[in-house]
Design a protein around this motif. Structure first.
Motif, mmCIF file in Angstrom:
data_model
loop_
_atom_site.group_PDB
_atom_site.id
_atom_site.type_symbol
_atom_site.label_atom_id
_atom_site.label_comp_id
_atom_site.label_asym_id
_atom_site.label_seq_id
_atom_site.Cartn_x
_atom_site.Cartn_y
_atom_site.Cartn_z
ATOM 1 N N LYS A 23 0.822 -1.216 0.000
ATOM 2 C CA LYS A 23 0.000 0.000 0.000
ATOM 3 C C LYS A 23 0.856 1.267 0.000
ATOM 4 C CE LYS A 23 -1.938 -1.237 3.824
ATOM 5 N NZ LYS A 23 -1.206 -2.513 4.025
ATOM 6 N N THR A 24 1.804 1.329 0.927
ATOM 7 C CA THR A 24 2.659 2.514 1.024
ATOM 8 C C THR A 24 3.495 2.669 -0.250
ATOM 9 O OG1 THR A 24 2.734 2.276 3.422
ATOM 10 C CG2 THR A 24 4.434 3.645 2.429
ATOM 11 N N SER A 25 3.977 1.540 -0.780
ATOM 12 C CA SER A 25 4.801 1.574 -2.001
ATOM 13 C C SER A 25 3.996 2.086 -3.197
ATOM 14 C CB SER A 25 5.340 0.180 -2.312
ATOM 15 O OG SER A 25 6.132 -0.292 -1.251
ATOM 16 N N ALA A 41 7.594 -0.384 7.896
ATOM 17 C CA ALA A 41 6.180 -0.289 8.274
ATOM 18 C C ALA A 41 5.818 1.166 8.555
ATOM 19 C CB ALA A 41 5.912 -1.148 9.493
ATOM 20 N N THR A 42 4.660 1.559 8.069
ATOM 21 C CA THR A 42 4.204 2.921 8.279
ATOM 22 C C THR A 42 3.656 3.043 9.691
ATOM 23 O OG1 THR A 42 3.377 2.632 6.056
ATOM 24 C CG2 THR A 42 2.911 4.729 7.101
ATOM 25 N N ILE A 43 3.991 4.090 10.358
ATOM 26 C CA ILE A 43 3.442 4.319 11.695
ATOM 27 C C ILE A 43 2.675 5.638 11.689
ATOM 28 C CG2 ILE A 43 3.956 4.548 14.154
ATOM 29 C CD1 ILE A 43 4.954 1.888 13.140
ATOM 30 N N TRP A 65 -5.103 8.194 1.490
ATOM 31 C CA TRP A 65 -4.906 7.874 2.915
ATOM 32 C C TRP A 65 -4.260 6.513 3.057
ATOM 33 C CZ3 TRP A 65 -7.680 10.187 7.464
ATOM 34 C CH2 TRP A 65 -8.023 11.514 7.204
ATOM 35 N N ASP A 66 -3.112 6.521 3.701
ATOM 36 C CA ASP A 66 -2.402 5.273 3.975
ATOM 37 C C ASP A 66 -2.851 4.760 5.340
ATOM 38 O OD1 ASP A 66 -0.594 3.199 4.150
ATOM 39 O OD2 ASP A 66 1.115 4.403 3.475
ATOM 40 N N ILE A 67 -3.096 3.488 5.406
ATOM 41 C CA ILE A 67 -3.649 2.865 6.602
ATOM 42 C C ILE A 67 -2.685 2.900 7.794
ATOM 43 C CG2 ILE A 67 -2.847 0.585 5.941
ATOM 44 C CD1 ILE A 67 -5.558 -0.504 6.785
ATOM 45 N N GLN A 70 -2.127 0.273 11.028
ATOM 46 C CA GLN A 70 -3.296 -0.234 11.753
ATOM 47 C C GLN A 70 -3.891 -1.480 11.106
ATOM 48 O OE1 GLN A 70 -6.014 2.936 13.335
ATOM 49 N NE2 GLN A 70 -4.724 4.220 12.058
ATOM 50 N N GLU A 71 -3.321 -1.895 9.953
ATOM 51 C CA GLU A 71 -3.866 -3.059 9.247
ATOM 52 C C GLU A 71 -3.721 -4.342 10.065
ATOM 53 O OE1 GLU A 71 -1.028 -1.291 8.604
ATOM 54 O OE2 GLU A 71 -0.328 -1.885 6.625
ATOM 55 N N ARG A 72 -2.844 -4.335 11.054
ATOM 56 C CA ARG A 72 -2.667 -5.527 11.885
ATOM 57 C C ARG A 72 -3.960 -5.886 12.616
ATOM 58 N NH1 ARG A 72 2.082 -4.458 13.618
ATOM 59 N NH2 ARG A 72 2.245 -2.289 13.016
#
Ligand code: GDP
Ligand code: MG
Length: 182
Positions: A23-25, A41-43, A65-67, A70-72
């Motif tokens: 997603k971020t990529s 990992a995005t924080i 919007w990047d998640i 929180q996807e965990r």
């Protein structure tokens, strides 16, 4: 001098799906034209802006919007989804479990967000990392067009953030549906 009347749209778009699917990529590739192979990992909540000259009269501003880590939890809060106009749901073609999670993400989205007109938000499915040469879709014989129909996706694309494949096309598809539904 001729007066120029340009229409401007601002759309909030969500990018959701399991951890590590890209997603971020995808956002980085689409907005900043780059790619990094190093996992990071995005924080926190993160978003990026992409401006499209849609046509001669229309400028479209996309707020992606990047998640953001929180996807965990496998689901998001209503607050995060609020006022979104479209969504990309992403899976990793090399990891079947991330495809199995797609319906969960779609249900989570539709249960927490409807458009002002009462319809579900347009969502496009992204089969990411198609540069890897491993394709769970082919291996499982899953008919993607059928899958999209049954699960309410307006379209699907095989994408690669690494090789810059189909990301612009997927975005145009989503925006086209958003404009059409307004
Ligand atoms: P996120 O957790 O969904 O945001 O996933 P990331 O964007 O952090 O990507 C997870 C890992 O997959 C990183 O190491 C990326 O470099 C890699 N990755 C993302 N997209 C692609 C792609 O299209 N092809 C390949 N080969 N690797 C990718
Ligand atoms: Mg991320």
């Amino acid at each position: 001098m001729q007066k120029h009347s340009q229409k401007e749209h601002l759309y909030k778009l969500l990018v959701i799906g399991d951890l590590g699917v890209g997603k971020t990529s995808i956002i980085k590739r689409y907005v900043h034209q780059n790619f990094s192979p190093h996992y990071r990992a995005t924080i926190g909540v993160d978003f990026a802006l992409k401006v499209l000259n849609w046509d001669a009269e229309t400028v479209v501003r996309l707020q992606l919007w990047d998640i953001a880590g929180q996807e965990r939890f496998g689901n998001m809060t209503r607050v995060y989804y609020r006022e979104a106009m479209g969504a990309f749901i992403v899976f990793d073609v090399t990891r079947p479990a991330t495809f199995e999670a797609v319906t969960k993400w779609k249900e989570d989205l539709d249960s927490k967000l409807v458009l002002p007109n009462g319809k579900p938000v347009p969502a496009v499915l992204l089969a990411n990392k198609c540069d890897q040469g491993i394709d769970v879709l082919m291996n499982n014989g899953i008919k993607m067009d059928q899958f999209c129909k049954e699960n309410g996706f307006v379209g699907w694309f095989e994408t690669s953030a690494k090789e810059n494949i189909n990301i612009n096309e997927a975005s145009r598809c989503l925006v086209k549906h958003i404009i059409a539904s307004e």
